[in-house]
Design a protein around this motif. Structure first.
Motif, PDB file in Angstrom:
ATOM      1  N   ARG A 176       0.735  -1.024   0.197  1.00 35.89           N
ATOM      2  CA  ARG A 176       0.040   0.110  -0.115  1.00 35.89           C
ATOM      3  C   ARG A 176       0.779   0.874   0.177  1.00 35.89           C
ATOM      4  O   ARG A 176       0.083   2.495  -0.548  1.00 35.89           O
ATOM      5  CB  ARG A 176      -0.808   0.165   1.045  1.00 35.89           C
ATOM      6  N   PHE A 177       2.158   1.146   0.893  1.00 27.95           N
ATOM      7  CA  PHE A 177       2.290   2.445   0.288  1.00 27.95           C
ATOM      8  C   PHE A 177       3.756   3.006  -1.257  1.00 27.95           C
ATOM      9  O   PHE A 177       3.789   3.972  -0.580  1.00 27.95           O
ATOM     10  CB  PHE A 177       4.146   2.316   1.653  1.00 27.95           C
ATOM     11  N   MET A 178       3.206   2.630  -2.025  1.00 25.81           N
ATOM     12  CA  MET A 178       3.609   2.184  -3.664  1.00 25.81           C
ATOM     13  C   MET A 178       2.693   3.351  -4.070  1.00 25.81           C
ATOM     14  O   MET A 178       3.258   4.101  -4.848  1.00 25.81           O
ATOM     15  CB  MET A 178       2.935   1.182  -4.280  1.00 25.81           C
ATOM     16  N   LYS A 179       1.483   4.369  -3.068  1.00 27.10           N
ATOM     17  CA  LYS A 179       0.562   5.184  -3.497  1.00 27.10           C
ATOM     18  C   LYS A 179       1.150   6.507  -3.143  1.00 27.10           C
ATOM     19  O   LYS A 179       1.091   7.595  -3.439  1.00 27.10           O
ATOM     20  CB  LYS A 179      -0.567   4.932  -3.205  1.00 27.10           C
ATOM     21  N   PHE A 180       2.557   5.907  -2.079  1.00 30.58           N
ATOM     22  CA  PHE A 180       3.583   7.282  -1.945  1.00 30.58           C
ATOM     23  C   PHE A 180       4.750   7.665  -2.964  1.00 30.58           C
ATOM     24  O   PHE A 180       5.528   8.540  -3.109  1.00 30.58           O
ATOM     25  CB  PHE A 180       3.996   7.104  -0.950  1.00 30.58           C
ATOM     26  N   ILE A 181       4.483   6.919  -4.020  1.00 28.96           N
ATOM     27  CA  ILE A 181       5.747   7.065  -5.151  1.00 28.96           C
ATOM     28  C   ILE A 181       4.603   7.488  -5.934  1.00 28.96           C
ATOM     29  O   ILE A 181       3.964   7.700  -7.002  1.00 28.96           O
ATOM     30  CB  ILE A 181       6.333   5.514  -6.013  1.00 28.96           C
ATOM     31  N   PRO A 182       5.022   9.556  -6.431  1.00 35.09           N
ATOM     32  CA  PRO A 182       4.719  10.123  -7.635  1.00 35.09           C
ATOM     33  C   PRO A 182       4.411   9.185  -8.747  1.00 35.09           C
ATOM     34  O   PRO A 182       5.934   8.857  -9.326  1.00 35.09           O
ATOM     35  CB  PRO A 182       5.477  11.429  -7.339  1.00 35.09           C
ATOM     36  N   ARG A 183       3.807  10.012  -9.920  1.00 36.25           N
ATOM     37  CA  ARG A 183       3.747   9.222 -11.089  1.00 36.25           C
ATOM     38  C   ARG A 183       5.110   9.929 -11.878  1.00 36.25           C
ATOM     39  O   ARG A 183       5.672   9.323 -12.621  1.00 36.25           O
ATOM     40  CB  ARG A 183       2.534  10.011 -12.364  1.00 36.25           C
ATOM     41  N   LEU A 204      12.462  13.988  -3.052  1.00 33.72           N
ATOM     42  CA  LEU A 204      12.456  15.044  -3.712  1.00 33.72           C
ATOM     43  C   LEU A 204      10.805  15.831  -4.234  1.00 33.72           C
ATOM     44  O   LEU A 204      10.700  16.944  -3.794  1.00 33.72           O
ATOM     45  CB  LEU A 204      12.934  15.177  -5.292  1.00 33.72           C
ATOM     46  N   SER A 205      10.201  15.169  -4.338  1.00 38.79           N
ATOM     47  CA  SER A 205       9.077  15.314  -4.465  1.00 38.79           C
ATOM     48  C   SER A 205       7.939  15.480  -3.152  1.00 38.79           C
ATOM     49  O   SER A 205       6.929  16.837  -3.170  1.00 38.79           O
ATOM     50  CB  SER A 205       8.213  14.240  -4.749  1.00 38.79           C
ATOM     51  N   ALA A 206       8.292  15.088  -1.976  1.00 41.16           N
ATOM     52  CA  ALA A 206       8.287  15.338  -1.003  1.00 41.16           C
ATOM     53  C   ALA A 206       8.549  16.567  -1.184  1.00 41.16           C
ATOM     54  O   ALA A 206       7.768  17.551   0.164  1.00 41.16           O
ATOM     55  CB  ALA A 206       8.350  14.463  -0.082  1.00 41.16           C
ATOM     56  N   PRO A 253       3.791  20.588 -15.180  1.00 38.94           N
ATOM     57  CA  PRO A 253       4.632  20.736 -14.003  1.00 38.94           C
ATOM     58  C   PRO A 253       6.474  20.707 -14.527  1.00 38.94           C
ATOM     59  O   PRO A 253       6.873  20.037 -14.007  1.00 38.94           O
ATOM     60  CB  PRO A 253       3.986  20.750 -12.868  1.00 38.94           C
ATOM     61  N   VAL A 254       6.911  21.936 -14.055  1.00 39.42           N
ATOM     62  CA  VAL A 254       8.073  22.114 -13.689  1.00 39.42           C
ATOM     63  C   VAL A 254       9.217  21.371 -13.277  1.00 39.42           C
ATOM     64  O   VAL A 254       9.953  20.311 -13.111  1.00 39.42           O
ATOM     65  CB  VAL A 254       9.293  23.354 -13.803  1.00 39.42           C
ATOM     66  N   THR A 255       8.262  21.078 -11.722  1.00 36.19           N
ATOM     67  CA  THR A 255       8.739  20.133 -10.743  1.00 36.19           C
ATOM     68  C   THR A 255       9.151  19.090 -10.449  1.00 36.19           C
ATOM     69  O   THR A 255       9.489  17.886 -10.300  1.00 36.19           O
ATOM     70  CB  THR A 255       8.253  20.458  -9.349  1.00 36.19           C
ATOM     71  N   ASP A 256       7.660  18.514 -11.361  1.00 34.02           N
ATOM     72  CA  ASP A 256       7.543  17.199 -12.049  1.00 34.02           C
ATOM     73  C   ASP A 256       8.497  16.399 -12.980  1.00 34.02           C
ATOM     74  O   ASP A 256       8.863  15.344 -12.830  1.00 34.02           O
ATOM     75  CB  ASP A 256       5.975  16.288 -13.054  1.00 34.02           C
ATOM     76  N   THR A 257       9.163  17.345 -14.320  1.00 38.65           N
ATOM     77  CA  THR A 257      10.197  17.184 -15.048  1.00 38.65           C
ATOM     78  C   THR A 257      11.564  17.417 -13.730  1.00 38.65           C
ATOM     79  O   THR A 257      12.144  16.298 -14.979  1.00 38.65           O
ATOM     80  CB  THR A 257      10.069  18.835 -16.186  1.00 38.65           C
ATOM     81  N   ILE A 258      11.436  18.100 -13.429  1.00 37.40           N
ATOM     82  CA  ILE A 258      12.399  18.014 -12.234  1.00 37.40           C
ATOM     83  C   ILE A 258      13.120  17.332 -11.866  1.00 37.40           C
ATOM     84  O   ILE A 258      13.837  16.611 -11.749  1.00 37.40           O
ATOM     85  CB  ILE A 258      12.872  19.401 -11.471  1.00 37.40           C
TER      86      ILE A 258
END
Length: 484
Positions: free
Chosen positions: A111-118, A375-377, A345-350
């Protein structure tokens, strides 16, 4: 599981699964051998692992149509263990890895997989595609133009044949045609046989020959834990990719347990730890496989090839398999992530670029994912740490109401405090928190600080609009008790 569902997962797509399984078995051979060489063990250790894992996972896995075997991500983690302690310790580590994965599955840690962003998932997949591609470049070193020609022919057949017919997988045709051409021309290019010796025997059940002591456990546990995490990470990410490709759901906890059972069995049969393979799973789905039979056929046919057709398998030119792997790299890479860079979003690309960069520098997928998640966090915390405060004074200018909009937590409290005019000559200040939420100790501490500074100037402070959770938190740790 209902009998009907189980039957459907096994025999709902028999023809597609069998043909895809044959292609996957052919593509597994050079990889299993190459990954054995990376880990520093005999090629048969990787081949036994790929046979054992893909057969066992066909029965106990939670994602039909996904291929699991010896992988590069896992092999990279074994190098120092094998160099320092040898094969027997690797087999013991493989069994312990399996036990830990079963525990992870039972504890429902998927269930912790949901914390990994796309964006991290995309970065993981793109990094893997680049690693698969670059790992093929070694086959071109000191080679003649014939090697380039054969790779070109392989890719031409793979991409052009489906335009004519899709009855047989183009990858299978490419391997057969290019092998025949290389033998006929006596091309003198490197073959599978040059990658290592193939012994034509079935794996046998053996207990790892190691002392059963606490010291042994201390040696193998850190490796087993790293293998457990990388194995589950890659398996669950691959499961998500196969889910998307086949428009079906999978049971991630069952998959975690299945990976564990497969690794336990493999350790007793002389194989190294493995996990799901993104590249092979992509080949399987693209070749028409989506059921449990494809994984079973891949494992059985792999062993059949080694034992019965070993003499022919060693003649397959590396050029044909390099061509197949280049196709996998191209198919695995998420080209949309480049095309739509201007829209996301630029942050997603980074995050995506940093994930890819970390994997390529460290050659470790776990580090890439970990860096991406952290980094996402940080980006997320920065995004939601913006607090807006509006205020209005009463008609007699004796009191002021501050309206707080935003989340109050460790990252937003510094900015929150700067919005108040502490030196204003007022009798009362009301802080309206209807559109806010207190998340942690820092938030309560900030409210206490604001209250203390106003009261130094003789201004009374009260809070209103705290929601229930915030109110409970404030009552629990607020330095001034409940002033609301």
């Amino acid at each position: 599981m209902h009998l009907h569902t189980y039957k459907q997962e096994w025999f709902g797509n028999s023809k597609g699964d069998i043909l895809a399984g044959l292609v996957v078995a052919l593509a597994l051979i050079p990889e299993a051998i190459a990954f054995s060489i990376i880990a520093g063990v005999d090629p048969m250790v990787g081949l036994y692992a790929s046979f054992s894992i893909s057969v066992v996972i066909a029965f106990v896995g939670g994602r039909p149509g996904m291929i699991s075997a010896a992988t590069g991500a896992m092999a990279l983690l074994m190098i120092t263990l094998v160099a320092d302690y040898g094969l027997e310790y690797l087999l013991a580590t493989t069994i312990l890895t399996g036990i830990l994965q079963v525990i992870f599955g039972v504890l429902n840690l998927a269930r912790f997989m949901k914390f990994i962003p796309r964006s991290v998932m995309v970065g993981f997949v793109n990094a893997l595609a680049i690693l698969i591609f670059t790992s093929q470049l070694q086959h071109f070193v000191d080679e003649t133009w014939i090697m380039y020609g054969l790779v070109g022919l392989t890719l031409a057949i793979i991409y052009l044949l489906p335009l004519v017919t899709k009855v047989i997988p183009s990858t299978l045709v490419a391997i057969v045609v290019v092998t025949a051409a290389a033998i006929y021309m006596n091309a003198g290019v490197r073959t599978v046989g040059d990658m290592g010796e193939l012994s034509q025997t079935l794996p046998t059940f053996l207990l790892p020959n190691i002392p059963l002591t606490f010291e042994t456990l201390m040696i193998i546990f850190p490796y087993a834990l790293a293998l457990t995490i990388v194995g589950l990470l890659e398996s669950l990410l691959t499961a998500s990719i196969v889910d998307d490709a086949t428009n079906t759901e999978s049971n991630k906890n069952k998959e975690s347990r299945g990976q564990g059972i497969a690794n336990i069995v493999t350790g007793f049969f002389g194989g190294m730890a493995g996990c799901a393979m993104i590249g092979q799973s992509v080949i399987n789905v693209k070749s028409g496989g989506n059921g449990r039979l494809s994984s079973f056929v891949a494992g059985v046919f792999l062993m059949f090839l080694i034992i019965v057709l070993g003499n022919i398998v060693v003649q397959i030119p590396m050029a044909a398999l390099a061509g197949v792997m280049i196709m996998v790299a191209i198919g695995t890479f998420d080209w949309g992530s480049i095309r739509h860079m201007d829209k996301i979003p630029v942050t997603d690309t980074i995050v995506m670029v940093v994930t890819v960069g970390t994997v390529l520098i460290t050659h470790n997928l776990a580090y890439g994912v970990l860096t991406g998640v952290v980094l996402s966090a940080l980006f997320f915390a920065a995004k939601i740490s913006k607090v807006d405060i509006y205020s209005a004074t009463s008609s007699d200018e004796k009191s002021r109401v501050y309206f707080v909009y935003g989340q109050l937590f460790f990252a937003s409290v510094t900015e929150f405090i700067t919005h108040f005019e502490f030196k204003e000559d007022l009798e009362e200040v009301i802080i309206d928190l209807t559109h806010s939420h207190l998340w942690d100790d820092s938030a309560v501490g900030a409210l206490d600080k604001v209250k203390a500074r106003f009261e130094q100037n003789g201004t009374k402070v009260s809070y209103k609009g705290l929601n229930r959770e915030s109110s409970d938190l404030f009552d629990k740790i607020g330095g001034f008790g409940s002033g609301h």
